[in-house]
Design a protein around this motif. Structure first.
Motif, short mmCIF file in Angstrom:
data_model
loop_
_atom_site.label_atom_id
_atom_site.label_comp_id
_atom_site.label_asym_id
_atom_site.label_seq_id
_atom_site.Cartn_x
_atom_site.Cartn_y
_atom_site.Cartn_z
N TYR A 143 -11.09 2.28 -9.18
CA TYR A 143 -10.28 1.08 -9.31
C TYR A 143 -9.91 0.84 -10.77
O TYR A 143 -8.77 0.52 -11.09
CB TYR A 143 -11.04 -0.14 -8.76
CG TYR A 143 -10.28 -1.43 -8.91
CD1 TYR A 143 -9.09 -1.62 -8.24
CD2 TYR A 143 -10.74 -2.44 -9.75
CE1 TYR A 143 -8.36 -2.78 -8.38
CE2 TYR A 143 -10.02 -3.62 -9.91
CZ TYR A 143 -8.83 -3.78 -9.22
OH TYR A 143 -8.11 -4.94 -9.38
N ALA A 193 -7.22 3.17 -11.62
CA ALA A 193 -5.93 2.76 -11.06
C ALA A 193 -5.33 1.62 -11.87
O ALA A 193 -4.14 1.63 -12.19
CB ALA A 193 -6.10 2.34 -9.61
N LEU A 194 -6.18 0.64 -12.23
CA LEU A 194 -5.70 -0.48 -13.04
C LEU A 194 -5.11 0.02 -14.35
O LEU A 194 -4.03 -0.38 -14.75
CB LEU A 194 -6.87 -1.42 -13.37
CG LEU A 194 -7.13 -2.63 -12.51
CD1 LEU A 194 -8.21 -3.47 -13.16
CD2 LEU A 194 -5.87 -3.47 -12.33
N LEU A 232 -2.10 2.33 -5.68
CA LEU A 232 -3.06 1.94 -4.65
C LEU A 232 -2.32 1.53 -3.39
O LEU A 232 -1.31 0.84 -3.45
CB LEU A 232 -3.89 0.75 -5.13
CG LEU A 232 -4.87 1.04 -6.26
CD1 LEU A 232 -5.60 -0.23 -6.64
CD2 LEU A 232 -5.84 2.12 -5.86
N ALA A 273 -1.00 -6.14 -11.96
CA ALA A 273 -0.54 -4.87 -12.54
C ALA A 273 -0.35 -3.79 -11.48
O ALA A 273 0.68 -3.10 -11.47
CB ALA A 273 -1.52 -4.41 -13.60
N THR A 274 -1.32 -3.63 -10.58
CA THR A 274 -1.18 -2.53 -9.61
C THR A 274 -0.01 -2.79 -8.67
O THR A 274 0.71 -1.86 -8.31
CB THR A 274 -2.47 -2.35 -8.79
OG1 THR A 274 -2.80 -3.60 -8.19
CG2 THR A 274 -3.61 -1.88 -9.65
N GLN A 303 3.69 -0.75 -8.16
CA GLN A 303 4.29 -0.39 -6.87
C GLN A 303 5.73 -0.86 -6.77
O GLN A 303 6.62 -0.11 -6.36
CB GLN A 303 3.51 -1.05 -5.71
CG GLN A 303 2.10 -0.55 -5.52
CD GLN A 303 1.35 -1.40 -4.50
OE1 GLN A 303 1.88 -2.36 -3.96
NE2 GLN A 303 0.11 -1.03 -4.23
#
Lengths: 374, 346, 363
Positions: free
Chosen positions: A276, A279-280, A300, C185-186, C190
């Motif tokens: 995680y 990914a961040l 993600l 952020a994630t 996307q």
């Protein structure tokens, strides 16, 4: 993420920089131990039975060293703000304990908590919402003095003006209303108010995320100067990873009420062990087109699951590109992974190795992930 | 108009430039906007004149030589024993059923009406704000108990109860003030409770709590000043209600008793004479109407002045008209048919 | 192919306190299939400008022209504008929660949009197309999700649904006003990827309004930096990031915390953006500019070419050779500034140097 070849050097450097081991009590200002905060969900009807619980903070242990900054990172709803409010004593914790300067402060009554309110101050996210629009700036900054009966009359005014000057506001403006200031200036008012009673810890809840970039830098520099000058400790909460890296000595990454990874900032940023965290870091926008073009984003799949009914085993497993059967059943403990410094911990069964390509692995399992999240 | 269009409208209203609002304290801004509102300014002037006249009532009595409670059977009644018309024998607005000077009685009535209106509103506001704020701030059992009490008061058929109370306690000024206050605070309290609930969630309240402020400090330093604006509007709108309430009670004979003058009891007596003496009904009724209308319009004006959105909407509609005119003239300049696509009214 | 050409656009709002001059003469073009990033701080006029293009600034006094596909948008009446909005130009706003109607199903809202612009589409067809669109923007199980209400979607999904709505009528231009600011952020990553991918597929032009240089670095082709209602600098993305000419652009880049740059202190821009009612004289950036010169106090610079390609333009009096972050460029800047300063500008420069962290005052 990191340039090959420099990793070892960076790791060693990080090792060298580490603060004293967390066990020596003198260096620890705040100790958060197994803190849980559940919010009951009441049924709508007449009986108002408790029908479920939001696991906002679920078994979190952290320490904040004296004169240092602990950065707390995570996405919306991960529980970071709830944890901050628990430490500030604004909401009672469900279980666990919080110690401040060697004394237990969790579970204290309002009266017993009062002396600690001086020691722990907060700076809030919204520069517009956190100042009473009907109060003049002078009484906003002077309010801590009024509450703690510290200075009065001309003495208070003098100290308020000193504070205003210290945070870069014109002391002549003490008679104005918050509406007459810009966002950055209001945030400075908030900083001055927090500083008024000389606290040891300031909890900064997203203090710069509502500000423009150039103003953001002014406030971050101010916070850094104040830390040096007064030996302040910060619990710094933000979602902007670059900001957190800039201000923090140590960081903790939260996901769904748990700490996913924690440690000194350089090892965590340069060698993330939890997928995680990786990914961040890969998703954070970089203000550099070349970096942006080269970087492999780990996308993600799906959304953060509900904290009312968190997933079994590792809470990240439904979205994790590395998830295996074990992750569904067994909750990984927060522990030091082989080869890492003793202060760098991650809660993962299959920690990320340096140079591992998670971006491709992610796309392979995306189908499964979206099924899971749906 | 589809939903998306509605969104566009909403978004554009939100995005109007906000710089204009910055710079002054809210009271100053409110006053400035209010002073641009013609209706509100006229209402305010009327209210000020009314108050001045009420204060000057004894002066009028001295000027005309007619004390409010003196009857003039010789000059104030005609041969049939009926009131004399306006302008007769030095009675500027004529006389009432017992030959008293109507103008002087209306002015003395204004003293009672305004006094009752303002005092009951003050009592009701203080009570309503206190109870509403306590209920909203503490919540839980306190809130449940107080809110149910408010519901009960609001559910009463208050005119009937007020009449019953007046009968039981005997009509007098303190009883009237008490009765009107008792039936006015609940509405204020309910609104204040709602406002308190929303203010309580503001970040500056949390900031105050983190500094160690106790509940009373939070209520009086942080919540109360932010309640003042809506409460002021509410109070301005409650004054005319109270005036009418008092007039109603007096009209029915259960309020201010003769010989003390009140608009309500003047009107109550006038109903026996309305076929013979129009002025006996028209002047007190007009005084009542003008005063309550002025308070209502002023209240509306204050509400608009305190809500920056309304100004923006006005500005927007003004400018939309401007832009439309400009566009039309431009199209004409380009030689297009101006009538082909007159923009629809939004 | 030039899709949108904006020339000398000016927007001002009369208010009780004076005239707010939100946009003061901006010109730019957007080509089909390209992305223009518009960067600026709050009050720079970036949002007002694009809203004006869509007729969404009631109350504004507007001049200039904005030719989109052969039609000047600024002369359109409300009905005609309504046909352009959504069908040819669609907008994605910052807050996904307020951009959707809370009481209607997501699919219904998309279908309704399709049918509002083309009555010949049947309800069934519109629903099918809504499902397709939701699938295209990456919403899992679109067949069932189409019947959800907006509140049943997470923030990221809602923004995806908004994008689906924006794509519903295959517009030629999408204007995205801070589309990812409210997102994590994630999720932001996307959404940006999705926008890029969709743009590649359909050759749509995209205007991305943002305050975040990171977002621009990710997805823009060209960048326009705005300050106090005007373009300070406009260039291809690489020039903006690696050869900025305007001191404001340079200041923006330097104030971003950046681990690779190192150093303990950030370099903020001194002071704060000016009030749009009472603008400073000359160059509007001069009270905050470390390179302030005499002429900056009296003359406002206009855009002029500073690079080799002719596309890179900057509104600054510094010589063209002063573009870039290199020491050489800094040397040129310093030399010019030394030659061009007398007492008045020297004093401002000293104040800025003395208190780099201070915020100044708007009032």
């Amino acid at each position: 993420m990191s340039v090959p070849g420099t990793e070892n050097a960076a790791a060693q450097q990080a090792n060298g920089q580490q603060p004293a081991p967390p066990d020596s009590d003198d260096d620890i200002l705040v100790r958060i131990e197994n803190v849980k905060k559940y919010f009951p969900i009441k049924s709508v009807g007449f009986t108002r039975r408790t029908v479920g619980q939001v696991h906002a903070v679920d078994d979190v242990s952290l320490t904040i060293p004296r004169g240092r900054t602990l950065g707390l990172v995570g996405e919306t709803g991960c529980g970071k703000s709830t944890l901050a409010r628990c430490v500030a004593g604004l909401i009672p914790i469900t279980s666990g304990s919080i110690t401040f300067d060697g004394q237990k402060i969790s579970g204290l009554s309002r009266r017993a908590m009062q002396p600690f309110r001086r020691e722990i101050q907060m700076i809030f996210q919204d520069p517009y919402g956190s100042l009473n629009p009907r109060q003049r700036v002078g009484s906003i900054i002077g309010e801590p003095f009024a509450i703690h009966n510290m200075a009065s009359g001309n003495d208070r005014k003098k100290r308020v003006q000193e504070l205003m000057e210290r945070v870069g506001l014109n002391p002549e403006h003490f008679n104005r209303f918050p509406a007459e200031f810009s966002g950055g200036q209001r945030q400075r008012i908030g900083v001055a108010r927090a500083l008024a009673v000389r606290p040891k810890l300031i909890i900064c809840d997203e203090p710069v995320s509502a500000l423009d970039v150039s103003i953001q830098a002014q406030v971050l520099n101010l916070l850094a100067d104040l830390q040096d000058e007064f030996g302040l400790s910060y619990l710094f909460i933000a979602h902007d990873l670059e900001v957190v890296r800039h201000v923090s000595h140590a960081v903790a990454v939260m996901y769904l009420g748990r700490i996913a990874e924690a440690g000194p900032k350089d090892p965590v940023y340069d060698h993330p062990r939890h997928p995680y965290t990786a990914a961040l870091l890969s998703a954070a926008p970089a203000a550099d087109p070349r970096t942006a073009a080269q970087r492999q984003r780990i996308i993600l799949v799906g959304d953060v699951p509900s904290p009312i009914d968190p997933p079994s085993g590792c809470r990240f497993h439904p979205r994790c590109p590395k998830a295996q059967d074990l992750c569904q059943h067994e909750d990984p403990p927060l522990e030091v992974k082989p080869g890492d410094p003793v202060t760098h911990q991650a809660a993962c069964h299959f920690p990320v190795q340096d140079g591992e390509d998670l971006a491709t692995a992610g796309s392979a399992t995306s189908a499964a992930g979206s099924r899971e999240s749906a | 108009m589809s939903i998306t269009e509605l969104e566009f409208e909403a978004a554009s209203a939100e995005s109007a430039p906000e710089q204009a609002i910055e710079g002054r304290s809210q009271w100053q801004l409110t006053w400035r906007r209010l002073s641009h509102d013609k209706v509100a300014v006229i209402s305010l002037i009327i209210i000020v004149i009314m108050i001045a006249l009420a204060i000057a009532a004894p002066a009028f009595a001295a000027l005309t030589g007619h004390p409010p409670n003196s009857a003039y059977p010789n000059t104030g009644e005609n041969a049939a024993g009926l009131p004399v018309s306006p302008g007769t024998n030095g009675f500027w607005l004529g006389t009432d059923g017992t030959g008293r000077d109507l103008l002087v009685r209306i002015l003395y009535g204004a003293r009672i009406s305004l006094f009752v209106g303002v005092l009951t509103t003050v009592i009701a506001t203080v009570a309503g704000v206190t109870i509403g704020m306590v209920a909203g701030y503490f919540g839980g059992v306190v809130d449940t108990v107080l809110s149910r009490f408010v519901d009960a008061v609001l559910a009463f058929p208050y005119v009937v109860l007020a009449l019953a109370l007046a009968v039981v306690l005997g009509p007098s000024l303190p009883v009237i003030i008490g009765v009107i206050s008792f039936f006015s605070w609940a509405g204020i309290s309910r609104i204040v409770r709602g406002q308190t609930l929303s203010i309580k969630e503001k970040e500056y309240i949390e900031a105050a709590r983190s500094l160690g402020a106790g509940p009373f400090r939070i209520m009086f330093v942080h919540i109360l000043p932010n309640l003042l604006a809506p409460v002021l509007v509410l109070a301005t709108l409650y004054i005319p209600q109270a005036i009418i309430f008092e007039a109603t009670l007096s009209y029915l004979g259960l309020g201010i008793q003769q010989p003390t003058a009140s608009w309500g009891n003047i009107l109550g007596d006038a109903q026996n004479f309305y076929q013979q003496a129009w002025w006996y009904v028209v002047f007190p009724a007009a005084a009542l109407l003008i005063t309550t209308l002025a308070f209502n319009l002023l209240g509306d004006g204050i509400r608009d002045a305190m809500d920056p959105r309304t100004e923006r909407i006005f500005a927007a509609s003004r400018a939309r008209k401007l832009a439309r005119a400009r566009r039309r003239s431009r199209r004409r300049g380009q030689g297009d048919l101006p009538t082909a696509s007159a923009p629809g009214e939004a | 192919m030039t899709l949108l050409e904006v020339k000398d656009l000016k927007v001002s709002f009369p208010t009780a306190d004076g005239v707010v001059r939100a946009v003061r003469g901006v010109s730019f073009t957007v080509d089909a299939g390209r992305t223009l990033g518009i960067v600026g701080e709050s009050g720079s006029g970036k949002s007002v400008m694009t809203q004006t293009l869509l007729g969404l600034t009631p109350g504004g006094e507007i001049s200039g022209s904005a030719v989109f596909d052969g039609v000047d948008l600024l002369t359109l009446g409300e009905d005609e504008m309504r046909k352009v909005r959504g069908a040819q130009i669609s907008v994605i706003f910052q807050d996904p929660l307020t951009s959707m109607h809370p009481l209607y199903r997501v699919g219904w809202q998309i279908s309704e949009l399709i049918r509002a612009h083309d009555k010949s589409v049947s309800k069934r067809e519109a629903r099918e197309r809504s499902i397709d669109l939701l699938r295209r923007v990456g919403i899992p199980r679109p067949e069932t999700r189409v019947d959800d209400y907006p509140h049943q979607f997470s923030g990221g999904m809602r923004q995806r649904a908004i994008i689906a709505m924006a794509l519903a009528l295959s517009p030629k231009l999408i204007i995205a006003d801070e589309p990812t600011t409210a997102l994590d952020a994630t999720v932001q990553a996307q959404i940006l990827d999705l926008l890029l991918e969709l743009q590649r597929e359909s050759d749509t032009a995209l205007i991305m309004i943002t305050h975040d240089m990171g977002v621009v670095a990710d997805i823009a082709d060209d960048v326009m930096v705005m300050y106090a209602g005007r373009a300070a600098e406009r260039a291809g993305k690489d020039d903006i990031f690696y050869a900025p000419h305007h001191p404001y652009t340079k200041g923006l880049l330097e104030s971003i915390p950046n681990s690779s740059a190192g150093g303990d202190r950030l370099k903020p821009i001194t002071g704060q953006p000016p009030s749009l009612i009472r603008l400073p004289s000359g160059c509007k950036f001069h009270p905050r500019c470390g390179y302030v010169m005499d002429r900056c106090l009296s003359e406002e610079p206009t855009l002029r070419p500073v690079g080799d390609d002719g596309y890179h333009v900057s509104a600054c009096w510094l010589p063209t050779a002063a573009a870039g972050l290199s020491e050489q460029a800094e040397e040129i800047r310093k030399k010019t500034v030394r030659a061009e300063r007398s007492e008045a500008s020297e004093q401002i420069a000293e104040e800025i140097a003395a208190a780099p962290e201070s915020e100044g005052s708007v009032i």
